[in-house]
Motif scaffolding. Structure first.
Motif, PDB file in Angstrom:
ATOM      1  N   LEU A 132       0.843  -1.184   0.000  1.00 26.98           N
ATOM      2  CA  LEU A 132       0.000   0.000   0.000  1.00 26.98           C
ATOM      3  C   LEU A 132       0.883   1.240   0.000  1.00 26.98           C
ATOM      4  O   LEU A 132       1.765   1.384   0.854  1.00 26.98           O
ATOM      5  N   GLU A 133       0.655   2.116  -0.968  1.00 28.06           N
ATOM      6  CA  GLU A 133       1.425   3.349  -1.033  1.00 28.06           C
ATOM      7  C   GLU A 133       0.831   4.363  -0.057  1.00 28.06           C
ATOM      8  O   GLU A 133      -0.377   4.629  -0.080  1.00 28.06           O
ATOM      9  N   VAL A 134       1.672   4.937   0.784  1.00 27.80           N
ATOM     10  CA  VAL A 134       1.221   5.860   1.826  1.00 27.80           C
ATOM     11  C   VAL A 134       1.880   7.217   1.615  1.00 27.80           C
ATOM     12  O   VAL A 134       3.097   7.313   1.448  1.00 27.80           O
ATOM     13  N   ASN A 135       1.074   8.251   1.630  1.00 24.40           N
ATOM     14  CA  ASN A 135       1.594   9.622   1.480  1.00 24.40           C
ATOM     15  C   ASN A 135       1.932  10.158   2.870  1.00 24.40           C
ATOM     16  O   ASN A 135       1.170  10.909   3.459  1.00 24.40           O
ATOM     17  N   VAL A 136       3.074   9.758   3.376  1.00 20.26           N
ATOM     18  CA  VAL A 136       3.462  10.120   4.735  1.00 20.26           C
ATOM     19  C   VAL A 136       3.738  11.618   4.849  1.00 20.26           C
ATOM     20  O   VAL A 136       3.382  12.265   5.846  1.00 20.26           O
ATOM     21  N   SER A 137       4.367  12.187   3.835  1.00 21.11           N
ATOM     22  CA  SER A 137       4.778  13.594   3.902  1.00 21.11           C
ATOM     23  C   SER A 137       3.617  14.561   3.713  1.00 21.11           C
ATOM     24  O   SER A 137       3.739  15.746   4.032  1.00 21.11           O
ATOM     25  N   GLY A 138       2.484  14.057   3.181  1.00 20.31           N
ATOM     26  CA  GLY A 138       1.321  14.921   2.972  1.00 20.31           C
ATOM     27  C   GLY A 138       1.432  15.845   1.776  1.00 20.31           C
ATOM     28  O   GLY A 138       0.614  16.760   1.622  1.00 20.31           O
ATOM     29  N   GLU A 139       2.393  15.615   0.902  1.00 18.61           N
ATOM     30  CA  GLU A 139       2.541  16.446  -0.286  1.00 18.61           C
ATOM     31  C   GLU A 139       1.368  16.243  -1.236  1.00 18.61           C
ATOM     32  O   GLU A 139       1.003  15.105  -1.561  1.00 18.61           O
ATOM     33  N   GLU A 140       0.785  17.331  -1.713  1.00 24.22           N
ATOM     34  CA  GLU A 140      -0.341  17.230  -2.624  1.00 24.22           C
ATOM     35  C   GLU A 140       0.045  16.604  -3.955  1.00 24.22           C
ATOM     36  O   GLU A 140      -0.786  16.003  -4.639  1.00 24.22           O
ATOM     37  N   SER A 141       1.291  16.736  -4.336  1.00 28.01           N
ATOM     38  CA  SER A 141       1.747  16.202  -5.618  1.00 28.01           C
ATOM     39  C   SER A 141       1.963  14.691  -5.592  1.00 28.01           C
ATOM     40  O   SER A 141       2.132  14.073  -6.645  1.00 28.01           O
ATOM     41  N   LYS A 142       1.950  14.098  -4.410  1.00 29.42           N
ATOM     42  CA  LYS A 142       2.195  12.664  -4.296  1.00 29.42           C
ATOM     43  C   LYS A 142       0.892  11.907  -4.086  1.00 29.42           C
ATOM     44  O   LYS A 142      -0.018  12.355  -3.392  1.00 29.42           O
ATOM     45  N   SER A 143       0.828  10.724  -4.696  1.00 29.00           N
ATOM     46  CA  SER A 143      -0.327   9.857  -4.489  1.00 29.00           C
ATOM     47  C   SER A 143      -0.102   9.029  -3.232  1.00 29.00           C
ATOM     48  O   SER A 143       0.972   9.028  -2.644  1.00 29.00           O
ATOM     49  N   GLY A 144      -1.122   8.306  -2.831  1.00 27.74           N
ATOM     50  CA  GLY A 144      -0.987   7.453  -1.656  1.00 27.74           C
ATOM     51  C   GLY A 144      -2.094   7.663  -0.649  1.00 27.74           C
ATOM     52  O   GLY A 144      -2.752   8.707  -0.618  1.00 27.74           O
ATOM     53  N   PHE A 145      -2.309   6.649   0.170  1.00 31.68           N
ATOM     54  CA  PHE A 145      -3.303   6.736   1.234  1.00 31.68           C
ATOM     55  C   PHE A 145      -2.809   7.637   2.358  1.00 31.68           C
ATOM     56  O   PHE A 145      -1.607   7.759   2.592  1.00 31.68           O
ATOM     57  N   GLU A 146      -3.738   8.243   3.045  1.00 32.12           N
ATOM     58  CA  GLU A 146      -3.404   8.923   4.293  1.00 32.12           C
ATOM     59  C   GLU A 146      -3.049   7.847   5.327  1.00 32.12           C
ATOM     60  O   GLU A 146      -3.670   6.774   5.347  1.00 32.12           O
ATOM     61  N   PRO A 147      -2.082   8.084   6.176  1.00 32.72           N
ATOM     62  CA  PRO A 147      -1.722   7.072   7.173  1.00 32.72           C
ATOM     63  C   PRO A 147      -2.910   6.574   7.999  1.00 32.72           C
ATOM     64  O   PRO A 147      -2.985   5.385   8.328  1.00 32.72           O
TER      65      PRO A 147
END
Length: 232
Positions: free
Chosen positions: A121-136
């Motif tokens: 599961l890809e997670v957007n840990v940094s919260g960057e809008e440009s990156k995809s991924g689930f919220e933690p």
């Protein structure tokens, strides 16, 4: 340096960093990201000891997997629903699941060919809008709901650190490692299907930092396949 020499150099560096951290080098998979090269360069990397390769386009994943079926082929790119059957047909591990709806489609595609598809599961840990991924905060519920899927095995988590100062890179990798620990603590010890064992984090620029936080898969392309990298 040749592709073979660069691969051996990177593998040696990964092994050395692992030893300095008190980690077993055998527990870290060096994923040679071959998305920019053709099969001749893949062969050179194989000759040097590479066993696992990463691709971000379904057509290239399928083509190269057919050329080298004995190797591991990981899909690390954006997932389009219509290409899921192609990805599943060739991928050993899919790193980039970032939509819950894709899990059911992966399950169906894997079931159709009698396969259990391993995924991260890809997670957007940094919260960057440009990156995809689930919220933690989403990940625990997704894992719980995915238990009903017979042909999908969620093995772990993936994330990318921003190209930024060291503090933010450290924060991102620590965040993913902490999430994995939290999730494994939340599930019963006997539930092997729910426990996570893989952390895919770290690329050419930041893999030593990722290893410090427990990465088990480092995704390295330019340092292996690019002539220009050694002169950078």
């Amino acid at each position: 340096m040749s592709t073979a020499t660069r691969y051996k150099h990177v593998r040696s560096e990964v092994d050395q960093v692992c030893k300095e951290l008190g980690r077993d080098p055998e527990e870290v998979l060096l994923l040679a990201v071959s998305k920019t090269v053709d099969v001749d360069q893949v062969q050179l990397a194989i000759d040097a000891g590479a066993k696992a390769f990463g691709e971000n386009r379904p057509d290239e994943l399928v083509r190269k997997q057919k050329a080298f079926p004995d190797m591991e082929w990981h899909f690390i790119g954006n997932i389009q629903s219509r290409r899921i059957p192609d990805i599943v047909s060739a991928a050993t591990l899919i790193h980039s699941v970032c939509k819950e709806a894709h899990l059911a489609k992966i399950d169906a595609a894997a079931g159709a060919i009698g396969k259990c598809q391993r995924v991260l599961l890809e997670v957007n840990v940094s919260g960057e809008e440009s990156k995809s991924g689930f919220e933690p905060s989403e990940v625990k519920g997704i894992i719980e709901r995915a238990r009903s899927l017979e042909h999908v095995k969620i093995e772990g988590l993936m994330s990318m650190a921003p190209r930024a100062e060291d503090e933010l890179i450290n924060t991102t990798f620590l965040g993913l490692a902490s999430l994995e620990k939290e999730l494994n603590g939340a599930f019963p010890q006997e539930s092997d299907t729910a426990r996570l064992s893989a952390l895919s984090m770290g690329m050419t620029e930041d893999w030593p930092v990722a290893l410090r936080y427990g990465s088990t898969i480092v995704r390295i392309g330019r340092a292996i396949f690019s002539d220009s990298f050694e002169n950078a």
